[in-house]
Design a protein around this motif. Structure first.
Motif, short mmCIF file in Angstrom:
data_model
loop_
_atom_site.label_atom_id
_atom_site.label_comp_id
_atom_site.label_asym_id
_atom_site.label_seq_id
_atom_site.Cartn_x
_atom_site.Cartn_y
_atom_site.Cartn_z
N UNK A 69 21.54 45.97 15.05
CA UNK A 69 21.51 47.43 14.91
C UNK A 69 22.22 48.11 16.08
N UNK A 70 22.09 47.54 17.28
CA UNK A 70 22.66 48.18 18.47
C UNK A 70 24.00 47.56 18.90
N UNK A 71 24.54 46.68 18.05
CA UNK A 71 25.83 46.04 18.31
C UNK A 71 25.83 45.31 19.65
N UNK A 72 24.81 44.49 19.85
CA UNK A 72 24.64 43.74 21.09
C UNK A 72 24.73 42.25 20.81
N UNK A 73 25.14 41.50 21.81
CA UNK A 73 25.12 40.06 21.71
C UNK A 73 23.74 39.51 22.06
N UNK A 74 23.38 38.37 21.48
CA UNK A 74 22.07 37.77 21.73
C UNK A 74 22.20 36.27 21.88
N UNK A 75 21.67 35.75 22.99
CA UNK A 75 21.61 34.31 23.20
C UNK A 75 20.24 33.96 23.77
N UNK A 76 19.81 32.73 23.52
CA UNK A 76 18.54 32.30 24.06
C UNK A 76 18.60 30.83 24.42
N UNK A 77 17.79 30.46 25.42
CA UNK A 77 17.72 29.08 25.88
C UNK A 77 16.25 28.69 26.06
N UNK A 78 15.85 27.56 25.51
CA UNK A 78 14.49 27.07 25.65
C UNK A 78 14.40 26.19 26.89
N UNK A 79 13.45 26.52 27.79
CA UNK A 79 13.28 25.76 29.03
C UNK A 79 12.12 24.78 28.98
N UNK A 80 11.13 25.08 28.16
CA UNK A 80 9.93 24.24 28.14
C UNK A 80 9.31 24.28 26.76
N UNK A 115 -0.62 24.69 23.93
CA UNK A 115 0.80 24.38 24.00
C UNK A 115 1.56 25.63 24.41
N UNK A 116 2.79 25.44 24.81
CA UNK A 116 3.58 26.61 25.21
C UNK A 116 5.06 26.36 25.03
N UNK A 117 5.76 27.46 24.84
CA UNK A 117 7.22 27.47 24.85
C UNK A 117 7.67 28.53 25.85
N UNK A 118 8.73 28.21 26.60
CA UNK A 118 9.31 29.17 27.53
C UNK A 118 10.80 29.30 27.24
N UNK A 119 11.27 30.55 27.26
CA UNK A 119 12.66 30.84 26.94
C UNK A 119 13.26 31.82 27.96
N UNK A 120 14.58 31.80 28.03
CA UNK A 120 15.35 32.89 28.64
C UNK A 120 16.13 33.56 27.52
#
Length: 437
Positions: free
Chosen positions: A338-349, A238-243
């Protein structure tokens, strides 16, 4: 029998008799012929779904099927069938598989600058197998088909396994019609321009299979390194793919102190290192890959305001995939905070692991014994159309070695002797199911 147990044939099982000699089969020549459609300047093959090279190849295959005594037919998705019609009698495949045809094949679309064997081998071998069976044994009791699936790779549009998904009804055109390729062409426009889709004269893609058998190159090093001729696939990972998108603040590279930066690319780099470390800690057969990264504004003297990277996680157990992703997401979140960064993710598969049919894999093992071919059972780390078909019908995969394990590359190569050993197994299996009592 575990997933990596190998066997050297003792030749003691005789439930199937060896077939006549197969030396005259034009395997290598037909693969070279097909590779001319989409041959590129890098020495590889680029055939993307519904592009000119793909269209020319698929129609050339239809003519080749007819030339070899098969009845060619397209469906609305662009899947191509070559049919050897049977007499409508039963077969040895098993309960619940009496009426629908036995199908073999694979896909002819490629990655960009791909090789000559991935997918194409299974299609060519299927055409030649049905031609061989018809010439030597006449009309089968049960209908046999070879399918050249229209798409598997997801190289043009962000959607993989369209051919098998459309056949099994897992996905329809309404789900993909608005997807765009890199040139902004929609899926709906591409399928229409290629002469397929609901407005075409072809039948709908939906079809029921009695069984699906996919012959394929391994795309790995296991068979070659362990000295086995045939791989009997136990299950497909099985697999998952993200951006993953990391957001920071663009600023001057010379005047912004290191401690005061919100550097998206530096944060992404630390996350990518975490991907490797978490995967190593999880252990085999889990694999995790970051194959692409981009940064904005992408200038050498500016701190990056945005970075995006791909993530691919695979394993033969779903709980291991889910656990790995959970651990990675926790680590990404910690780094971003820790680095005061924004984080977003999207699952494609997201594709669950799929075990192959036990009866067909047992029959493949028996054939290897009869043919005195060294074999082993192993999982597939790569995704294949077989994982889409298995929930809908009994499905199995046969692997042959890949030189140095190279695939998705112009250097992809399998020796003719190895190609022919896989072909012998396929012919025996189709004979058993199509002509057996």
């Amino acid at each position: 029998m575990n997933d990596v147990e190998g066997h050297t044939s003792s030749g003691t099982k005789r439930s199937t008799q060896p077939l006549p000699q197969l030396e005259q089969v034009e395997m290598k020549g037909m693969l070279e012929w097909l590779s001319a459609y989409g041959a590129d300047a890098q020495g590889g093959v680029t055939r993307l779904l519904y592009d000119q090279a793909w269209c020319e190849a698929q129609h050339a295959l239809a003519a080749k099927m007819q030339e070899k005594g098969l009845a060619p037919e397209f469906d609305q998705s662009g899947n191509l069938y070559g049919t050897l019609h049977g007499r409508g009698m039963g077969s040895e495949v098993g309960k619940g598989m009496e009426e629908a045809p036995i199908v073999t094949g694979s896909h002819i679309d490629t990655v960009v600058h791909g090789g000559k064997y991935d997918g194409a081998y299974g299609v060519v071998a299927g055409v030649l197998a049905l031609e061989y069976l018809k010439k030597n044994f006449g009309v089968p009791k049960r209908t046999l088909q070879v399918v050249s699936l229209c798409e598997e790779e997801g190289s043009r549009f962000p959607f993989a396994y369209w051919g098998s998904r459309s056949i099994t009804g897992v996905s329809g055109l309404e789900e993909v019609q608005y997807l765009k390729d890199q040139e902004g062409i929609t899926f709906a426009q591409a399928i229409h321009d290629a002469g397929f889709g609901p407005d075409s004269s072809y039948r709908t893609a939906s079809q029921t299979y009695g069984a699906f058998i996919e012959l394929h190159i391994e795309q790995g090093q296991v068979l070659e390194r362990l000295g086995h001729s045939i791989g009997i696939v136990s299950n497909i990972a099985g697999q998952k793919r993200f951006s993953i998108t990391v957001s920071g603040v663009a600023n001057h590279a010379g005047t912004t102190p290191m401690a005061w930066r919100k550097d998206a690319l530096a944060g992404a780099a630390e996350m990518i290192t975490a991907v490797r470390n978490i995967a190593l800690e999880a252990g085999e057969p889990l694999v995790a890959t970051v194959g692409r990264i981009t940064a904005d504004p992408g200038v050498g003297n500016v701190v990056a305001s945005r970075a995006e990277f791909s993530l691919d996680i695979r394993h033969i157990r779903q709980e291991s995939i889910d656990g790995c992703w959970h651990n990675m997401l926790q680590e990404f979140s910690r780094i971003a905070a820790e680095q005061q960064l924004g984080l977003n993710w999207e699952e494609h598969l997201s594709v669950i692991p799929i075990p192959m049919n036990e009866q067909i894999t047992s029959d493949i093992r028996d054939i290897c014994e009869v043919e005195q071919l060294s074999y082993m059972h192993l999982p597939s780390g790569a995704g294949h159309d077989s994982q889409i078909f298995q929930p809908a019908c009994p499905t199995a995969m046969i692997f042959v070695p890949s030189q140095d394990g190279i695939s998705h590359n112009p250097l992809e190569y399998t020796a003719e002797e190895d190609l022919m050993k896989g072909f012998r197994v396929l012919v025996q299996l189709l004979y058993k199911y199509g002509y057996g009592s």
